[in-house]
Design an enzyme around this catalytic site. Structure first.
Site, PDB file in Angstrom:
ATOM      1  N   GLU A  19     -12.350   2.744   0.353  1.00  0.00           N
ATOM      2  CA  GLU A  19     -12.631   2.274   1.712  1.00  0.00           C
ATOM      3  C   GLU A  19     -13.616   3.198   2.430  1.00  0.00           C
ATOM      4  OE1 GLU A  19      -8.168   0.362   2.465  1.00  0.00           O
ATOM      5  OE2 GLU A  19      -8.688   2.333   3.252  1.00  0.00           O
TER       6      GLU A  19
ATOM      7  N   HIS B 121       0.877  -1.173   0.000  1.00  0.00           N
ATOM      8  CA  HIS B 121       0.000   0.000   0.000  1.00  0.00           C
ATOM      9  C   HIS B 121       0.908   1.214   0.000  1.00  0.00           C
ATOM     10  CE1 HIS B 121      -3.268   2.688   0.661  1.00  0.00           C
ATOM     11  NE2 HIS B 121      -3.098   2.853   1.964  1.00  0.00           N
TER      12      HIS B 121
END
Length: 328
Positions: free
Chosen positions: A194, A107
């Protein structure tokens, strides 16, 4: 869009490299085991007292402390939580970096927002499976793979992409497809997804639906099934055949109701809020807030967790799931 598959991989790019997986949680265990079974030399770096040590050792890995792993390995992979990576990098990894070393992420948060600034002589790249670690592991053992994103941040060696593709291949990603992106694009789209849809948006929509039904006098158990339990059926249809395929599979009553009423929930105001969320991500406001939250030992996160735990949908759901032997 550039997508890579097994035919595009130079399998020798990592063959003589030692790979250190820092962390042995959801992603860490999947990366470590898949890479080992793909023929690569893998060690696991964990902090003293890590609860994951026994599991890693039981899986046959040599487990050493993070600093020793960083010193010994050629490729150092950060698979610890975002909020721990800066300290780990500064105190235990950075002193052992130099020409010929590579640091890897799943990430882009800490690179994109400047929490970690690697020296120019090291390769820096990212391979991000688009699925949780346990899925990455399970699909690999079944002979398949989870799609991955690949990004190159620094290519000091001139062969960073070859190495990243070999790594993605080792995870099984090239069996499904590896899409080239950038650290910025991966980070910003991941955080937005998200917040606005996958975690924040969906959970708030589910709770709001549950509250609407129970406040109107309907049984909470019925509201739970209609607003939460059956969501998996719809998501599976999305996953298998897209939105159009989902509507093809449900009743025409459901199709008409969804197509004519969904826009009453997702309004122009909702879209404006999403746009603001994206700007907060793009301009670093969310990152700054999250960094401060961790420096203060997560007071807001802990309060939100308590609020969620006390919500009626959680209490009803726990009771109902105890009756669902097929879930267990």
């Amino acid at each position: 869009m550039q997508i890579y598959y097994q035919k595009d991989v130079n399998k020798n790019a990592l063959q003589d490299k030692k790979i250190a997986i820092l962390g042995y949680g959801s992603q860490g265990h999947a990366h470590a085991n898949n890479l080992k079974e793909s023929g690569y030399s893998v060690i696991v770096g964990l902090h003293a007292g890590s609860k994951s040590r026994a599991a890693a050792e039981q899986a046959g890995f040599r487990v050493i402390d993070v600093e020793s792993a960083a010193k010994e390995a050629d490729v150092i992979v950060f698979l610890t939580p975002d909020q721990t990576q800066k300290q780990i990098y500064t105190e235990q990894v950075f002193p052992h970096l130099g020409a010929g070393k590579t640091i890897v992420f799943a990430h882009g948060f800490n690179i994109h927002y400047g929490q970690i600034s690697p020296p120019a002589e090291v390769d820096v790249w990212m391979v991000a499976p688009k699925g949780p670690g346990h899925l990455v592991r399970r699909v690999y053992t079944q002979g398949g793979g989870v799609p991955c994103l690949l990004a190159i941040y620094q290519d000091a060696s001139g062969s960073a992409k070859d190495a990243a593709l070999a790594y993605a291949d080792g995870l099984g990603g090239t069996r499904a497809g590896v899409i080239e992106t950038s650290f910025a694009e991966e980070t910003e789209t991941d955080l937005f997804g998200e917040q606005a849809v996958l975690c924040g948006g969906v959970s708030e929509l589910v709770k709001a639906g549950f509250e609407t039904l129970t406040n109107a006098g309907y049984q909470p158990e019925i509201a739970y099934f209609e607003c939460l339990h059956e969501l998996k059926l719809i998501v599976d249809l999305f996953y298998e055949s897209g939105i159009e395929g989902m509507y093809y599979s449900v009743s025409e009553t459901a199709e008409y109701g969804g197509l004519t009423r969904g826009s009453k929930i997702i309004t122009d105001e909702t879209k404006a809020a999403m746009k603001q969320m994206l700007q907060d991500v793009q301009e670093g406001r969310f990152a700054h807030e999250w960094i401060l939250e961790n420096q203060a030992e997560q007071p807001i996160l802990n309060a939100k967790r308590r609020q969620l735990s006390n919500h009626p949908i959680e209490k009803v759901g726990k009771r109902l799931r105890e009756l669902m032997s097929w879930i267990k």
